[in-house]
Design a protein around this motif. Structure first.
Motif, PDB file in Angstrom:
ATOM      1  N   ALA A 155       2.801 -10.460  -6.321  1.00 47.81           N
ATOM      2  CA  ALA A 155       3.338  -9.549  -7.710  1.00 47.81           C
ATOM      3  C   ALA A 155       3.443 -10.384  -8.861  1.00 47.81           C
ATOM      4  N   GLU A 156       3.610 -11.677  -8.527  1.00 45.56           N
ATOM      5  CA  GLU A 156       4.038 -12.868  -9.751  1.00 45.56           C
ATOM      6  C   GLU A 156       2.328 -13.501  -9.969  1.00 45.56           C
ATOM      7  N   VAL A 157       1.688 -13.497  -9.068  1.00 49.43           N
ATOM      8  CA  VAL A 157       0.383 -14.444  -9.392  1.00 49.43           C
ATOM      9  C   VAL A 157      -0.788 -13.647  -8.561  1.00 49.43           C
ATOM     10  N   HIS A 158      -2.190 -13.426  -9.374  1.00 47.94           N
ATOM     11  CA  HIS A 158      -3.279 -13.246  -8.558  1.00 47.94           C
ATOM     12  C   HIS A 158      -4.573 -13.948  -9.192  1.00 47.94           C
ATOM     13  N   ALA A 159      -5.212 -14.353  -8.193  1.00 47.68           N
ATOM     14  CA  ALA A 159      -6.650 -15.112  -8.940  1.00 47.68           C
ATOM     15  C   ALA A 159      -7.865 -14.250  -8.325  1.00 47.68           C
ATOM     16  N   HIS A 160      -8.658 -14.088  -9.052  1.00 46.98           N
ATOM     17  CA  HIS A 160     -10.127 -13.519  -8.954  1.00 46.98           C
ATOM     18  C   HIS A 160     -11.092 -14.503  -9.009  1.00 46.98           C
ATOM     19  N   LEU A 161     -11.704 -14.762  -7.824  1.00 49.44           N
ATOM     20  CA  LEU A 161     -12.427 -15.985  -7.375  1.00 49.44           C
ATOM     21  C   LEU A 161     -13.873 -15.465  -7.593  1.00 49.44           C
ATOM     22  N   ILE A 162     -14.865 -15.783  -8.602  1.00 48.67           N
ATOM     23  CA  ILE A 162     -15.992 -15.208  -8.729  1.00 48.67           C
ATOM     24  C   ILE A 162     -17.390 -16.113  -8.418  1.00 48.67           C
ATOM     25  N   ASP A 191     -22.004 -12.226 -11.724  1.00 47.92           N
ATOM     26  CA  ASP A 191     -22.416 -13.125 -12.726  1.00 47.92           C
ATOM     27  C   ASP A 191     -21.368 -12.986 -13.794  1.00 47.92           C
ATOM     28  N   ALA A 192     -20.644 -14.207 -14.039  1.00 44.25           N
ATOM     29  CA  ALA A 192     -19.498 -14.365 -14.724  1.00 44.25           C
ATOM     30  C   ALA A 192     -19.765 -13.943 -16.546  1.00 44.25           C
ATOM     31  N   ARG A 193     -21.217 -14.162 -16.739  1.00 45.33           N
ATOM     32  CA  ARG A 193     -21.740 -13.821 -18.098  1.00 45.33           C
ATOM     33  C   ARG A 193     -21.557 -12.163 -18.133  1.00 45.33           C
ATOM     34  N   GLU A 194     -21.690 -11.498 -17.228  1.00 47.46           N
ATOM     35  CA  GLU A 194     -21.291 -10.097 -17.127  1.00 47.46           C
ATOM     36  C   GLU A 194     -20.026  -9.624 -16.697  1.00 47.46           C
ATOM     37  N   ILE A 195     -18.959 -10.623 -17.094  1.00 47.57           N
ATOM     38  CA  ILE A 195     -17.658 -10.293 -16.702  1.00 47.57           C
ATOM     39  C   ILE A 195     -17.020  -9.072 -17.075  1.00 47.57           C
ATOM     40  N   GLN A 196     -17.359  -8.361 -18.019  1.00 46.18           N
ATOM     41  CA  GLN A 196     -16.752  -7.162 -18.501  1.00 46.18           C
ATOM     42  C   GLN A 196     -17.383  -5.849 -17.475  1.00 46.18           C
ATOM     43  N   GLU A 197     -18.445  -6.305 -17.015  1.00 43.35           N
ATOM     44  CA  GLU A 197     -18.892  -5.150 -15.847  1.00 43.35           C
ATOM     45  C   GLU A 197     -18.414  -5.543 -14.552  1.00 43.35           C
ATOM     46  N   VAL A 198     -18.306  -7.073 -14.371  1.00 47.09           N
ATOM     47  CA  VAL A 198     -17.987  -7.357 -12.882  1.00 47.09           C
ATOM     48  C   VAL A 198     -16.564  -7.379 -12.446  1.00 47.09           C
ATOM     49  N   LEU A 199     -15.678  -7.387 -13.436  1.00 50.11           N
ATOM     50  CA  LEU A 199     -14.168  -7.124 -13.403  1.00 50.11           C
ATOM     51  C   LEU A 199     -13.777  -6.448 -14.940  1.00 50.11           C
ATOM     52  N   PRO A 200     -14.096  -5.185 -14.955  1.00 49.02           N
ATOM     53  CA  PRO A 200     -13.846  -4.495 -16.190  1.00 49.02           C
ATOM     54  C   PRO A 200     -12.245  -4.341 -16.647  1.00 49.02           C
ATOM     55  N   ASP A 201     -11.585  -4.341 -15.702  1.00 49.69           N
ATOM     56  CA  ASP A 201     -10.051  -4.054 -15.982  1.00 49.69           C
ATOM     57  C   ASP A 201      -9.193  -5.214 -16.125  1.00 49.69           C
ATOM     58  N   VAL A 202      -9.832  -6.605 -15.675  1.00 44.98           N
ATOM     59  CA  VAL A 202      -8.992  -7.943 -15.663  1.00 44.98           C
ATOM     60  C   VAL A 202      -8.955  -8.437 -16.706  1.00 44.98           C
ATOM     61  N   LYS A 203      -7.800  -9.058 -17.269  1.00 43.41           N
ATOM     62  CA  LYS A 203      -7.556  -9.901 -18.349  1.00 43.41           C
ATOM     63  C   LYS A 203      -6.839 -11.190 -17.844  1.00 43.41           C
ATOM     64  N   PRO A 204      -7.456 -12.363 -17.716  1.00 43.53           N
ATOM     65  CA  PRO A 204      -6.934 -13.327 -17.195  1.00 43.53           C
ATOM     66  C   PRO A 204      -6.045 -13.988 -18.393  1.00 43.53           C
ATOM     67  N   ASN A 205      -5.057 -14.738 -17.622  1.00 44.07           N
ATOM     68  CA  ASN A 205      -4.112 -15.755 -18.386  1.00 44.07           C
ATOM     69  C   ASN A 205      -4.569 -17.066 -18.328  1.00 44.07           C
ATOM     70  N   ILE A 206      -5.474 -17.336 -17.449  1.00 47.12           N
ATOM     71  CA  ILE A 206      -5.847 -18.655 -17.147  1.00 47.12           C
ATOM     72  C   ILE A 206      -7.221 -18.359 -16.215  1.00 47.12           C
ATOM     73  N   VAL A 207      -8.173 -19.297 -16.911  1.00 48.44           N
ATOM     74  CA  VAL A 207      -9.485 -19.308 -16.404  1.00 48.44           C
ATOM     75  C   VAL A 207      -9.913 -20.839 -16.005  1.00 48.44           C
ATOM     76  N   LYS A 208     -10.342 -21.117 -14.770  1.00 42.82           N
ATOM     77  CA  LYS A 208     -10.652 -22.135 -14.203  1.00 42.82           C
ATOM     78  C   LYS A 208     -12.199 -22.343 -14.194  1.00 42.82           C
ATOM     79  N   LEU A 209     -12.738 -23.351 -14.965  1.00 46.58           N
ATOM     80  CA  LEU A 209     -14.200 -23.391 -14.934  1.00 46.58           C
ATOM     81  C   LEU A 209     -14.713 -24.957 -14.533  1.00 46.58           C
ATOM     82  N   ILE A 210     -14.699 -25.077 -13.166  1.00 50.25           N
ATOM     83  CA  ILE A 210     -14.849 -26.677 -12.950  1.00 50.25           C
ATOM     84  C   ILE A 210     -15.812 -26.521 -11.865  1.00 50.25           C
ATOM     85  N   GLY A 211     -16.892 -27.649 -11.977  1.00 49.90           N
ATOM     86  CA  GLY A 211     -17.936 -27.763 -11.057  1.00 49.90           C
ATOM     87  C   GLY A 211     -19.016 -26.683 -11.390  1.00 49.90           C
ATOM     88  N   LEU A 212     -19.138 -26.341 -12.440  1.00 47.80           N
ATOM     89  CA  LEU A 212     -20.216 -25.254 -12.862  1.00 47.80           C
ATOM     90  C   LEU A 212     -20.957 -25.772 -14.164  1.00 47.80           C
TER      91      LEU A 212
END
Length: 302
Positions: A155-162, A191-212
């Motif tokens: 309820a306090e934190v959730h991560a979507h790993l794509i 494909d995170a470049r299509e993130i609005q289709e992949v996760l249309p209802d998710v608005k992240p506070n934090i994005v981790k973009l490491i190793g890509l």
């Protein structure tokens, strides 16, 4: 089309999942002897010895890391072996695991980025539930470790790993189970470049973009950052990095393993982030000088 993985049917193999004891280990540097060895060997590996000879020689090793790097250079399994840092099985394994600058830098990056994520989650948590997004996440090692150290509920934190490839998801699910945070983690292929289709209802506070991003050209990176900026909440944070080659190891990585990175300094990354609308708030470079780690914010709406 995105999909969420289900939990693996097999029981978790506890021996297969590495869990760090703590995040306060000293960051790694190179000893004088290692620096001299690197200086002497690099010309041979980079230019003088035929690549086929080098490949044949390295394949005589019993090294799990070398075998995995030949199979899938830079893949998540090779990174997990690097992070685990088992005792070397022979001299070639020792060189790959312990004496190679990029191996040491990768472990430094893991520790540094995980601590940054912990700090950001704590900062965002004061305003309510925190939504994270890991892009090109593999099994989600950085994000999962950060969440587990904070002992927060779903309820306090959730991560979507794509990730475009789902072959790390079962391992990631097992890691989440061992850490006791399965309810906090979702794995999605897309494909995170299509993130609005992949996760249309998710608005992240934090994005981790490491190793890509070291595998993306500037146009691809711009498209990805633009898509992420669009879905992030105002005031949300993005953590990413550049890659440099101060130890001159890139030629041998390309010759032997076909592994080639797009080099970017911290300043290069800052400029690309700013063209999309981010503002860089912090930059640190781990002690090996290979990875400048950059934190940026999507400015809040006035």
């Amino acid at each position: 089309m995105a999909h969420t993985t289900t939990a693996p049917e097999t029981e978790t193999d506890a021996t297969a999942i590495w869990l760090p004891e703590d995040l306060q280990q000293p960051l790694e540097t190179m000893s004088r002897g290692q620096q001299i060895g690197n200086w002497l060997l690099n010309p041979c590996k980079n230019y003088l010895i035929p690549a086929n000879w080098l490949k044949a020689f390295l394949k005589t090793s019993q090294s799990e890391l070398l075998a995995e790097t030949f199979r899938r250079p830079g893949g998540w399994r090779a990174m997990e072996i690097l992070y685990r840092k088992d005792a070397p099985v022979d001299l070639l394994d020792r060189q790959a695991l312990l004496d190679n600058p990029i191996s040491r830098a990768s472990r430094n990056r893991l520790q540094t980025v995980t601590q940054i994520l912990i700090d950001l989650i704590q900062a965002c948590h004061s305003d309510g539930p925190v939504i994270l997004m890991g892009v090109g996440a593999g099994p989600g090692r950085h994000v999962q470790t950060a969440i587990s150290r904070l002992q927060l509920s779903a309820a306090e934190v959730h991560a979507h790993l794509i990730d475009l490839d789902d072959d790390a998801f079962e391992y990631g699910q097992q890691l989440a189970e061992q850490l006791g945070i399965s309810d906090c983690i979702s794995f999605l292929q897309g494909d995170a470049r299509e993130i609005q289709e992949v996760l249309p209802d998710v608005k992240p506070n934090i994005v981790k973009l490491i190793g890509l991003i070291e595998y993306l050209n500037d146009q691809q990176l711009h498209e990805l950052l633009t898509a992420l900026h669009t879905v992030m909440v105002p005031g949300g944070y993005l953590v990413t990095h550049g890659i440099l080659d101060p130890w001159n190891g890139a030629p041998s990585l390309k010759r032997i393993f076909g592994l080639q990175h797009t080099r970017r300094s911290g300043e290069d990354v800052r400029q690309i982030l700013e063209t999309v609308g981010f503002q860089v708030t912090d930059q640190v470079i781990e002690p090996m000088g290979i990875y400048p780690i950059v934190t940026a914010v999507k400015p809040a709406v006035d």
